[in-house]
Structure formats: C-alpha cells, structure tokens
Design a protein around this motif. Structure first.
Motif, PDB file in Angstrom:
ATOM      1  N   MET A  41      -9.301  14.933 -15.520  1.00 44.82           N
ATOM      2  CA  MET A  41     -10.081  15.436 -14.390  1.00 44.82           C
ATOM      3  C   MET A  41     -10.858  16.686 -14.782  1.00 44.82           C
ATOM      4  N   LEU A  42     -10.248  17.518 -15.616  1.00 42.87           N
ATOM      5  CA  LEU A  42     -10.939  18.732 -16.067  1.00 42.87           C
ATOM      6  C   LEU A  42     -12.200  18.387 -16.832  1.00 42.87           C
ATOM      7  N   ALA A  43     -12.096  17.355 -17.665  1.00 47.33           N
ATOM      8  CA  ALA A  43     -13.231  16.976 -18.505  1.00 47.33           C
ATOM      9  C   ALA A  43     -14.427  16.503 -17.684  1.00 47.33           C
ATOM     10  N   THR A  44     -14.157  15.926 -16.503  1.00 44.55           N
ATOM     11  CA  THR A  44     -15.249  15.401 -15.675  1.00 44.55           C
ATOM     12  C   THR A  44     -15.635  16.342 -14.543  1.00 44.55           C
ATOM     13  N   GLY A  45     -14.900  17.433 -14.403  1.00 40.34           N
ATOM     14  CA  GLY A  45     -15.201  18.379 -13.321  1.00 40.34           C
ATOM     15  C   GLY A  45     -14.686  17.924 -11.970  1.00 40.34           C
ATOM     16  N   ALA A  46     -13.774  16.952 -11.948  1.00 42.08           N
ATOM     17  CA  ALA A  46     -13.240  16.438 -10.687  1.00 42.08           C
ATOM     18  C   ALA A  46     -12.338  17.476 -10.022  1.00 42.08           C
ATOM     19  N   ARG A  47     -12.268  17.413  -8.710  1.00 45.46           N
ATOM     20  CA  ARG A  47     -11.395  18.289  -7.929  1.00 45.46           C
ATOM     21  C   ARG A  47      -9.959  17.807  -8.021  1.00 45.46           C
ATOM     22  N   GLY A  48      -9.040  18.656  -7.573  1.00 46.47           N
ATOM     23  CA  GLY A  48      -7.642  18.265  -7.536  1.00 46.47           C
ATOM     24  C   GLY A  48      -7.434  17.074  -6.621  1.00 46.47           C
ATOM     25  N   TYR A  49      -6.509  16.219  -6.982  1.00 47.40           N
ATOM     26  CA  TYR A  49      -6.174  15.023  -6.217  1.00 47.40           C
ATOM     27  C   TYR A  49      -5.081  15.363  -5.206  1.00 47.40           C
TER      28      TYR A  49
END
Length: 185
Positions: free
Chosen positions: A51-59
């Motif tokens: 998720m960090l690599a794609t800039g995604a928010r916390g799930y």
C-alpha cells in the motif's frame, strides 16, 4: 500506532473515518479507541508494504459497529458531533492550485452508503438491516440530519457545486434497496 497518542475531542475530517489519525508512511496496524460516556468503540486500520508503494490509504480492518452495544455509542457520537468549518483552508488550497485545477468540496456518502461502507463490514450491515431495523433506522435518521446540516453549512462556502462521494452499484444496492434508501437521499 503510538500507544500514548491520546486526544480529547479529536478533530477528524469525517467520522468514523479515522484514517487521518493513522501514521503516514508506516506499515502496521493502528487501533483507534473512541471512549464516550456510554461506552467505547474501536476501529482498526491496516497499512501493508504494498500500500505504501502505491500511496493507498490505510484499510479499515475493523469497523466501528461490530455488536449491539456499539449502536448506542455511535448514536451518542452522532448526536454530539460538531461541524468545524475549514473554509479558509479550502480557499488557501484553491489559491495554491490556481488556474491549474479546481478544488472540489466533498460531502459524506448518503446515509445508507455510510452504514454499508464506513460503519459496518458489508455482510454485518445486511444482517443488521434485517435483524435490527429500528437501530438502523435511528442511525439513518441521525446521519441524514448530519449530512443535511453539512449541506446547509457548505452554502457559506459559495462554491458552484459539491461532490457526494457515493459509488453505488447493483450488487450491493439492488433496485429495492436503492428505491428505499438511496433514491430519497
């Protein structure tokens, strides 16, 4: 998260969205406990390396309503939650963006979608809709008042439109549910 990071009456962009309280750029779990006079709720966010690599928010791994005792805590919070205008911050961001774009004010989802996505995991919500219709109706009413109040307050912002963050689709919101809960909203 940091076990000692305690706040009284925290300001968050949306309730129950506590993602703004999740440490940015760190892998792991963040547990957020909301203590009230009528009980406590815990939500949990997970951030994976991918998720960090794609800039995604916390799930959101644990939603606020997981058992019957949580209804009264959510009601307590919704009855007391306060709208905090951030119009100056909005205007500052728009000034920074300038002619390169347009900053769009965004409302919460409609109440039905908020319950389906933000307050329950989806399977639990459909059971609750059948097993606890009065409690669900009470939450829908409180959320409707909250969204309506936000719309009235955003009139002060004097923007041409606002976006409502719904993403309705037929698998989760069939035509009967859409007519009953989404269309009126």
């Amino acid at each position: 998260g940091d076990a000692d990071a305690r706040q009284s009456e925290p300001g968050v962009p949306r309730f129950p969205d506590g993602d703004s309280l999740v440490p940015q750029g760190k892998v792991g779990e963040t547990h957020i406990r909301l203590q009230t006079d009528v009980g406590a709720l815990t939500v949990e966010y997970v951030v994976l390396e991918e998720m960090l690599a794609t800039g995604a928010r916390g799930y959101l791994a644990k939603h606020p309503i997981t058992d019957d005792a949580d209804y009264k805590v959510v009601e307590y919070i919704l009855e007391r939650i306060e709208f905090t205008p951030q119009y100056d911050q909005f205007r500052d961001i728009q000034a920074h963006v300038g002619e390169h774009g347009y900053v769009i004010p965004m409302l919460e989802r409609i109440p039905f979608q908020q319950l389906l996505i933000d307050y329950f995991d989806s399977v639990s919500f459909f059971y609750a809709l059948h097993d606890n219709p009065r409690a669900i109706d009470r939450l829908l009413t409180l959320l409707d008042h909250k969204v309506s109040d936000t719309i009235r307050r955003l009139a002060e912002l004097d923007e041409p439109y606002v976006e409502i963050g719904d993403n309705l689709e037929g698998t989760m919101t069939n035509p009967k549910l859409f007519r009953q809960y989404a269309l009126p909203a």
